[in-house]
Design a protein around this motif. Structure first.
Motif, mmCIF file in Angstrom:
data_model
loop_
_atom_site.group_PDB
_atom_site.id
_atom_site.type_symbol
_atom_site.label_atom_id
_atom_site.label_comp_id
_atom_site.label_asym_id
_atom_site.label_seq_id
_atom_site.Cartn_x
_atom_site.Cartn_y
_atom_site.Cartn_z
ATOM 1 N N THR A 20 -52.068 78.239 13.219
ATOM 2 C CA THR A 20 -52.036 78.278 11.891
ATOM 3 C C THR A 20 -53.230 79.232 11.366
ATOM 4 N N GLY A 21 -53.181 79.099 9.730
ATOM 5 C CA GLY A 21 -54.188 79.610 9.043
ATOM 6 C C GLY A 21 -55.463 78.940 9.182
ATOM 7 N N ARG A 22 -55.390 77.524 9.643
ATOM 8 C CA ARG A 22 -56.708 76.724 9.721
ATOM 9 C C ARG A 22 -56.851 76.716 11.272
ATOM 10 N N ASP A 23 -56.307 77.539 11.864
ATOM 11 C CA ASP A 23 -56.640 77.575 13.586
ATOM 12 C C ASP A 23 -56.235 76.439 14.244
ATOM 13 N N THR A 24 -55.311 75.607 13.571
ATOM 14 C CA THR A 24 -54.552 74.323 14.408
ATOM 15 C C THR A 24 -53.520 75.157 15.268
ATOM 16 N N THR A 25 -53.615 74.776 16.489
ATOM 17 C CA THR A 25 -52.905 75.171 17.646
ATOM 18 C C THR A 25 -51.835 74.304 18.123
ATOM 19 N N ASP A 26 -50.572 74.596 18.682
ATOM 20 C CA ASP A 26 -49.951 73.756 19.402
ATOM 21 C C ASP A 26 -49.240 74.370 20.417
ATOM 22 N N TYR A 27 -48.597 73.557 21.495
ATOM 23 C CA TYR A 27 -47.923 74.419 22.476
ATOM 24 C C TYR A 27 -46.690 73.675 22.951
ATOM 25 N N ALA A 28 -45.647 74.336 23.432
ATOM 26 C CA ALA A 28 -44.661 73.857 24.297
ATOM 27 C C ALA A 28 -45.229 72.955 25.436
ATOM 28 N N ASP A 29 -44.662 71.773 25.816
ATOM 29 C CA ASP A 29 -45.031 71.132 27.018
ATOM 30 C C ASP A 29 -45.192 71.681 28.334
ATOM 31 N N SER A 30 -43.997 72.866 28.338
ATOM 32 C CA SER A 30 -44.088 73.660 29.559
ATOM 33 C C SER A 30 -45.404 74.366 29.731
#
Length: 121
Positions: A51-61
């Protein structure tokens, strides 16, 4: 907004590939960037987001193997893919949208690149 991916290609299982996505145009409207992938006969799936706040997320795989990042000064999004598996073979797309939330839903994105193929054998 225009998105152009690069960096795809072939890799051996266990290898690495880095994808890049150049973002241009009216980028002030963009809050979230993401990578999706689509294998033949399968639905498009979210791989990673930032995101614009550098928050990341990933798929479990892909957790622990892939890393999403961006360089704002270059308007470029990256996806570093390590420890590749044959099941990572797909067309990879970058996407941009204005809203956060359920980042893994393709419908939340307004802009898409043309895709770059990654083949792992």
């Amino acid at each position: 907004v225009q998105l152009v991916e690069s960096g795809g290609g072939s890799a051996l299982a266990g290898g690495s590939v880095r994808l890049a996505c150049a973002v241009s145009g009216y980028t002030d409207s963009i809050y979230v960037l993401a990578w999706f992938r689509q294998a033949p006969g399968k639905e498009r799936e979210g791989v990673a987001t930032i995101t614009g706040r550098d928050t990341t997320d990933y798929a479990d795989s892909v957790k622990g193997r892939f890393t999403i990042s961006k360089v704002n000064a270059k308007n470029t999004l990256y996806l570093q893919m390590n420890s590749l598996k044959p099941e990572d073979t797909a067309m990879y797309y970058c996407a941009a949208g204005a809203c956060g939330g359920r980042w893994y839903e393709p419908s939340r994105y307004n802009y898409w690149g043309q895709g770059t193929q990654v083949t792992v054998s």
